[in-house]
Design a protein around this motif. Structure first.
Motif, PDB file in Angstrom:
ATOM      1  N   VAL A   1      26.986 -43.574  49.887  1.00  0.00           N
ATOM      2  CA  VAL A   1      28.131 -43.914  48.757  1.00  0.00           C
ATOM      3  C   VAL A   1      28.973 -44.783  49.466  1.00  0.00           C
ATOM      4  O   VAL A   1      29.191 -44.991  50.650  1.00  0.00           O
ATOM      5  CB  VAL A   1      28.633 -42.698  48.117  1.00  0.00           C
ATOM      6  CG1 VAL A   1      27.828 -42.127  47.507  1.00  0.00           C
ATOM      7  CG2 VAL A   1      29.422 -41.716  49.487  1.00  0.00           C
ATOM      8  N   ALA A   2      29.290 -45.730  48.562  1.00  0.00           N
ATOM      9  CA  ALA A   2      30.346 -46.777  49.001  1.00  0.00           C
ATOM     10  C   ALA A   2      31.715 -46.508  49.657  1.00  0.00           C
ATOM     11  O   ALA A   2      31.997 -47.072  50.476  1.00  0.00           O
ATOM     12  CB  ALA A   2      30.740 -47.623  47.658  1.00  0.00           C
ATOM     13  N   TRP A   3      31.970 -45.188  49.470  1.00  0.00           N
ATOM     14  CA  TRP A   3      33.456 -44.577  49.980  1.00  0.00           C
ATOM     15  C   TRP A   3      32.955 -43.732  51.290  1.00  0.00           C
ATOM     16  O   TRP A   3      34.132 -43.240  51.449  1.00  0.00           O
ATOM     17  CB  TRP A   3      33.996 -43.730  48.934  1.00  0.00           C
ATOM     18  CG  TRP A   3      33.458 -42.818  48.397  1.00  0.00           C
ATOM     19  CD1 TRP A   3      32.906 -41.418  48.621  1.00  0.00           C
ATOM     20  CD2 TRP A   3      32.808 -43.082  46.838  1.00  0.00           C
ATOM     21  NE1 TRP A   3      32.159 -40.960  47.577  1.00  0.00           N
ATOM     22  CE2 TRP A   3      32.120 -41.783  46.830  1.00  0.00           C
ATOM     23  CE3 TRP A   3      32.990 -43.874  45.911  1.00  0.00           C
ATOM     24  CZ2 TRP A   3      31.553 -41.532  45.466  1.00  0.00           C
ATOM     25  CZ3 TRP A   3      32.405 -43.672  44.597  1.00  0.00           C
ATOM     26  CH2 TRP A   3      31.601 -42.567  44.483  1.00  0.00           C
ATOM     27  N   SER A   4      31.908 -43.482  51.546  1.00  0.00           N
ATOM     28  CA  SER A   4      31.702 -42.674  52.893  1.00  0.00           C
ATOM     29  C   SER A   4      32.212 -43.400  53.969  1.00  0.00           C
ATOM     30  O   SER A   4      32.413 -44.582  54.126  1.00  0.00           O
ATOM     31  CB  SER A   4      30.186 -42.534  53.174  1.00  0.00           C
ATOM     32  OG  SER A   4      29.795 -43.276  53.541  1.00  0.00           O
ATOM     33  N   HIS A   5      32.537 -42.618  55.267  1.00  0.00           N
ATOM     34  CA  HIS A   5      32.869 -43.320  56.413  1.00  0.00           C
ATOM     35  C   HIS A   5      31.864 -44.189  56.897  1.00  0.00           C
ATOM     36  O   HIS A   5      32.248 -44.851  57.578  1.00  0.00           O
ATOM     37  CB  HIS A   5      33.242 -42.028  57.192  1.00  0.00           C
ATOM     38  CG  HIS A   5      33.561 -42.332  58.784  1.00  0.00           C
ATOM     39  ND1 HIS A   5      34.760 -42.867  59.066  1.00  0.00           N
ATOM     40  CD2 HIS A   5      32.903 -42.474  59.941  1.00  0.00           C
ATOM     41  CE1 HIS A   5      34.852 -43.231  60.260  1.00  0.00           C
ATOM     42  NE2 HIS A   5      33.506 -42.805  60.956  1.00  0.00           N
ATOM     43  N   THR A   6      30.624 -43.569  56.894  1.00  0.00           N
ATOM     44  CA  THR A   6      29.729 -44.224  57.508  1.00  0.00           C
ATOM     45  C   THR A   6      29.615 -45.813  56.746  1.00  0.00           C
ATOM     46  O   THR A   6      29.426 -46.789  57.492  1.00  0.00           O
ATOM     47  CB  THR A   6      28.259 -43.828  57.274  1.00  0.00           C
ATOM     48  OG1 THR A   6      28.224 -42.543  57.802  1.00  0.00           O
ATOM     49  CG2 THR A   6      27.296 -44.623  57.802  1.00  0.00           C
ATOM     50  N   THR A   7      29.568 -45.936  55.719  1.00  0.00           N
ATOM     51  CA  THR A   7      29.529 -47.281  54.852  1.00  0.00           C
ATOM     52  C   THR A   7      30.834 -48.043  55.139  1.00  0.00           C
ATOM     53  O   THR A   7      30.468 -49.329  55.364  1.00  0.00           O
ATOM     54  CB  THR A   7      29.327 -47.066  53.306  1.00  0.00           C
ATOM     55  OG1 THR A   7      28.123 -46.483  53.207  1.00  0.00           O
ATOM     56  CG2 THR A   7      29.304 -48.337  52.741  1.00  0.00           C
ATOM     57  N   ARG A   8      31.920 -47.379  55.257  1.00  0.00           N
ATOM     58  CA  ARG A   8      33.244 -48.312  55.468  1.00  0.00           C
ATOM     59  C   ARG A   8      33.400 -48.533  57.110  1.00  0.00           C
ATOM     60  O   ARG A   8      33.533 -49.800  57.092  1.00  0.00           O
ATOM     61  CB  ARG A   8      34.557 -47.091  55.038  1.00  0.00           C
ATOM     62  CG  ARG A   8      34.742 -46.917  53.783  1.00  0.00           C
ATOM     63  CD  ARG A   8      35.866 -46.390  53.204  1.00  0.00           C
ATOM     64  NE  ARG A   8      35.858 -44.993  53.730  1.00  0.00           N
ATOM     65  CZ  ARG A   8      36.709 -44.283  54.718  1.00  0.00           C
ATOM     66  NH1 ARG A   8      37.438 -44.823  55.336  1.00  0.00           N
ATOM     67  NH2 ARG A   8      36.245 -43.084  54.620  1.00  0.00           N
ATOM     68  N   LEU A   9      32.884 -47.990  58.056  1.00  0.00           N
ATOM     69  CA  LEU A   9      32.369 -48.124  59.252  1.00  0.00           C
ATOM     70  C   LEU A   9      31.420 -49.540  59.313  1.00  0.00           C
ATOM     71  O   LEU A   9      31.808 -50.594  59.799  1.00  0.00           O
ATOM     72  CB  LEU A   9      32.032 -47.090  59.920  1.00  0.00           C
ATOM     73  CG  LEU A   9      31.638 -47.439  61.620  1.00  0.00           C
ATOM     74  CD1 LEU A   9      33.087 -48.031  62.203  1.00  0.00           C
ATOM     75  CD2 LEU A   9      31.304 -46.228  62.305  1.00  0.00           C
TER      76      LEU A   9
END
Length: 352
Positions: free
Chosen positions: A251-259
């Motif tokens: 999802v857009a807001w996950s830690h992985t995507t934000r990283l």
């Protein structure tokens, strides 16, 4: 109030608080990363629980105050995650200034669902929109046969059909340069990479991805996360404008995507516009955004939208960009710090 009702509310409070805190753990375990997905639904559940706890249970004993405080902190965490993907914040992908058609690129991204037997809704939608580029996921041999007519409209194509739900295909009416299938982390998960030549003669770097989701049989998300990190580094170091697209199973807001976005310094059209949830089609109240199109600052947004149902379990998405390198400084991109880079290096080491 009955004891059962009281314990049910308190148990719901503990459940929601746990669901909000667990994603803070930097673990790739599937049962932790899975909590990233339905944050909007959990936030609604948490707010309802806090209201019930506050107004339907008598008095304010210490344990109730503590639960309400933990609920409030958890709701604040979810607001931090979710609010950027609403019109309440400033746009990250700014609207295009130029109207030059020679410097535009339109993209259609769809997970077709391998078991879906009817390509007609997809083909009708493509005929209506006529995008420059089409990325399709979960394509197997049967799907490639049914899509053979696309080759007349999209003479440039690359992909790999598979029977494991990770087949991928890119169709383009723009010339593709050095476009190829790569297996970045897992041998059974292909991705597509190359350059697309615009009508103006300028080129845009393209990455099409479909990594595996968090699930018990895979044990964790290390491979998914490593694939995103590898592409983030390539995007950051590219001399060309870059687009990364696909069903990222995140999802857009996950830690992985934000990283990923901090390391790649790429922009998300959803920020400041909305969630645009794409999965699952059959459960409207449980949907979240899995299908993405990220871009570098040299590209500005003409349009981004979720498209109608095509018989898949995912909605397609459509994005159109205008290449405007001169406006690069007007768009702010996320930036990584040394801690982010160290986390990225650790992820890649664990994926080796």
């Amino acid at each position: 109030m009955s004891g059962i009702w009281k314990w049910l509310i308190q148990g719901s409070a503990v459940f929601y608080v746990a669901s909000a805190i667990l994603p803070l753990l930097k673990s790739d375990a599937w049962w932790i990363r899975g909590w990233d997905f339905p944050r909007l639904q959990f936030a609604i559940f948490g707010l309802a629980t806090m209201l019930l706890l506050s107004f339907t249970t008598p008095g304010w004993p210490l344990h109730k105050l503590a639960l309400v405080l933990f609920l409030a902190v958890s709701l604040a965490l979810d607001a931090y995650r979710i609010v950027p993907y609403t019109p309440l914040v400033r746009l990250e992908s700014l609207p295009a200034d130029s109207d030059d058609p020679a410097r535009k690129l339109s993209i259609f991204v769809a997970n077709v669902l391998q078991d879906n037997d009817d390509p007609q809704p997809l083909l009708r939608l493509l005929a209506e929109l006529s995008p420059d580029m089409v990325l399709l996921l979960e394509v197997n041999g049967r799907w490639m046969d049914k899509l053979s007519d696309l080759r007349s409209s999209y003479p440039h194509h690359v992909g790999q059909s598979l029977e494991n739900t990770y087949g991928i295909a890119l169709f383009s009416r723009l010339e593709l340069i050095d476009a190829r299938v790569r297996h970045l982390v897992e041998p059974d998960v292909p991705s597509i990479h190359g350059l697309a030549s615009l009508v103006s003669g300028e080129v845009v770097e393209i990455h099409g991805l479909h990594p595996k989701p968090p699930r018990p049989q895979s044990g964790g998300t290390t491979e998914r996360d490593a694939e995103l990190i590898l592409i983030a580094r390539e995007a950051r170091d590219s001399e060309h404008p870059v687009i990364v697209m696909g069903d990222l199973n995140d999802v857009a807001w996950s830690h992985t995507t934000r990283l990923f976005r901090r390391i790649s310094e790429m922009l998300d059209p959803r920020v400041g516009r909305g969630h645009f949830p794409t999965y699952p089609v059959a459960l409207p109240f449980l949907r979240y955004p899995l299908d993405h199109v990220f871009h570098s600052r040299s590209l500005r947004l003409v349009e981004f939208k979720r498209l109608p149902d095509i018989g898949s379990d995912h909605f397609p998405v459509y994005a159109e960009f205008s290449l405007e390198p001169e406006g690069r400084l007007s768009q702010e991109s996320p930036k990584a710090d040394e801690q982010d880079h160290e986390e990225a290096r650790d992820t890649l080491r664990r994926a080796e």
